[in-house]
Design a protein around this motif. Structure first.
Motif, short mmCIF file in Angstrom:
data_model
loop_
_atom_site.label_atom_id
_atom_site.label_comp_id
_atom_site.label_asym_id
_atom_site.label_seq_id
_atom_site.Cartn_x
_atom_site.Cartn_y
_atom_site.Cartn_z
N GLU A 52 0.82 -1.20 0.00
CA GLU A 52 0.00 0.00 0.00
C GLU A 52 0.86 1.26 0.00
O GLU A 52 0.60 2.21 -0.74
N THR A 53 1.91 1.27 0.80
CA THR A 53 2.84 2.40 0.83
C THR A 53 3.57 2.51 -0.50
O THR A 53 3.83 3.61 -0.99
N LEU A 54 3.91 1.38 -1.07
CA LEU A 54 4.60 1.36 -2.36
C LEU A 54 3.74 2.03 -3.43
O LEU A 54 4.22 2.85 -4.22
N ARG A 55 2.46 1.69 -3.45
CA ARG A 55 1.55 2.27 -4.44
C ARG A 55 1.31 3.76 -4.18
O ARG A 55 1.23 4.56 -5.11
N ARG A 56 1.18 4.13 -2.91
CA ARG A 56 0.84 5.51 -2.56
C ARG A 56 2.01 6.47 -2.78
O ARG A 56 1.86 7.56 -3.34
N ASP A 57 3.22 6.07 -2.32
CA ASP A 57 4.36 6.98 -2.33
C ASP A 57 5.30 6.77 -3.52
O ASP A 57 6.10 7.64 -3.83
N ASN A 58 5.25 5.59 -4.15
CA ASN A 58 6.12 5.26 -5.28
C ASN A 58 7.59 5.56 -4.98
O ASN A 58 8.26 6.26 -5.73
N PRO A 59 8.13 5.04 -3.86
CA PRO A 59 9.51 5.36 -3.50
C PRO A 59 10.52 4.50 -4.25
O PRO A 59 10.22 3.40 -4.72
N ARG A 60 11.75 4.99 -4.33
CA ARG A 60 12.84 4.17 -4.86
C ARG A 60 13.42 3.29 -3.76
O ARG A 60 13.92 2.21 -4.01
N LEU A 61 13.38 3.76 -2.52
CA LEU A 61 13.84 3.04 -1.32
C LEU A 61 15.33 2.68 -1.45
O LEU A 61 15.71 1.51 -1.46
N LEU A 62 16.16 3.71 -1.48
CA LEU A 62 17.59 3.54 -1.69
C LEU A 62 18.40 4.09 -0.52
O LEU A 62 17.89 4.86 0.30
N VAL A 63 19.67 3.72 -0.46
CA VAL A 63 20.66 4.44 0.34
C VAL A 63 21.16 5.57 -0.55
O VAL A 63 21.80 5.33 -1.58
N ASP A 64 20.86 6.82 -0.16
CA ASP A 64 21.17 7.95 -1.03
C ASP A 64 22.64 8.35 -1.00
O ASP A 64 23.18 8.82 -2.00
N SER A 65 23.31 8.20 0.14
CA SER A 65 24.69 8.65 0.29
C SER A 65 25.65 7.74 -0.46
O SER A 65 25.73 6.54 -0.20
N ALA A 66 26.42 8.33 -1.37
CA ALA A 66 27.43 7.56 -2.11
C ALA A 66 28.51 7.05 -1.17
O ALA A 66 29.04 5.94 -1.36
N ASP A 67 28.86 7.83 -0.14
CA ASP A 67 29.87 7.39 0.82
C ASP A 67 29.39 6.17 1.59
O ASP A 67 30.17 5.24 1.85
N ARG A 68 28.13 6.15 1.97
CA ARG A 68 27.60 5.00 2.70
C ARG A 68 27.53 3.77 1.81
O ARG A 68 27.77 2.65 2.26
N ARG A 69 27.17 3.96 0.55
CA ARG A 69 27.16 2.82 -0.37
C ARG A 69 28.57 2.28 -0.58
O ARG A 69 28.78 1.07 -0.62
N ALA A 70 29.55 3.19 -0.67
CA ALA A 70 30.94 2.76 -0.83
C ALA A 70 31.42 2.00 0.40
O ALA A 70 32.17 1.03 0.28
N ALA A 71 30.98 2.44 1.58
CA ALA A 71 31.37 1.76 2.81
C ALA A 71 30.80 0.35 2.86
O ALA A 71 31.44 -0.58 3.37
N ARG A 72 29.57 0.18 2.35
CA ARG A 72 28.98 -1.16 2.29
C ARG A 72 29.83 -2.06 1.39
O ARG A 72 30.13 -3.20 1.75
#
Length: 226
Positions: A52-72
């Motif tokens: 329901e939230t997916l349909r209502r908000d249509n989010p990408r649901l990502l980690v936005d910070s490039a530094d945090r993604r690099a740390a992962r």
């Protein structure tokens, strides 16, 4: 096999609403709190959101910070946490942004929902049937078998209610924004349910943090406070 640690994350108004009834999403958090949520996402192995939230908000649901993604990546994790949604009926649009950004996706559904989704989400997500009804304990068992150690649940109302009513939440991050919504048609944090020990079981308040004008309360639902 160990189930993942389940963290529920929600932002709500002072009067308990997670959105208003307008077509536009109500921004309850400020930039600093959105950054906090981004860190929690980066620390998680998987992020779950209801259909329901997916349909209502249509989010990408990502980690936005490039530094945090690099740390992962630096510690051997995928760039993005596994993205999960839950649907009983299987009525999910393959054009939603959720499917076309980030890494791997997983859908938990019923047997009937899996039949409906088999073709429409082919190549976009793995679809896992849980039986005739949604079984959130079975969902966590399956995630444990997949090696998921930390699950972040971002809602919405039915999903948060299901986890708390089944006593499956280990941690709750409740961001309270200094707003009043006051609209009975708007979605609330939780629905009425038979919660374990309610109304006398008290959660343990582990931490209170002020972020701008938002108060973030960290509760441990299973650690009862005398």
């Amino acid at each position: 096999m160990t189930r993942p640690h389940v963290l529920l994350s929600v932002a709500m108004s002072v009067d308990g609403y997670i959105d208003d009834a307008s077509p536009e999403r109500l921004r309850l958090s400020d930039a600093a709190d959105f950054d906090r949520v981004d860190q929690v996402r980066a620390d998680s192995d998987a992020i779950l959101i209801g259909a329901e939230t997916l349909r209502r908000d249509n989010p990408r649901l990502l980690v936005d910070s490039a530094d945090r993604r690099a740390a992962r990546i630096a510690v051997g994790k995928p760039e993005y946490p596994l993205k999960i949604t839950v649907t009983a009926r299987g009525d999910l649009d393959p054009a939603l942004r959720f499917w076309h950004h980030g890494g791997a996706k997983l859908v938990y559904t019923t047997d009937a929902g899996a039949t409906r989704l088999a073709d429409s989400l082919s190549g976009l997500a793995d679809v896992v049937p849980l039986g005739a009804d949604l079984d959130f304990a079975a969902l966590l068992d399956d995630l444990g078998r997949r090696g998921i150690g930390r699950l972040m649940v971002e809602g919405g109302t039915r999903i948060h209610t299901a986890f708390l009513a089944a006593d499956l939440a280990d941690e709750l991050h409740l961001a309270v924004a200094p707003l009043l919504v006051g609209d009975s048609h708007a979605p609330r944090f939780l629905d009425p349910a038979s919660y374990p020990g309610a109304p006398h079981r008290r959660m343990h308040l582990a931490d209170v943090t002020q972020i701008g004008d938002v108060a973030v309360l960290r509760y441990l639902p299973k650690a009862m406070h005398p």
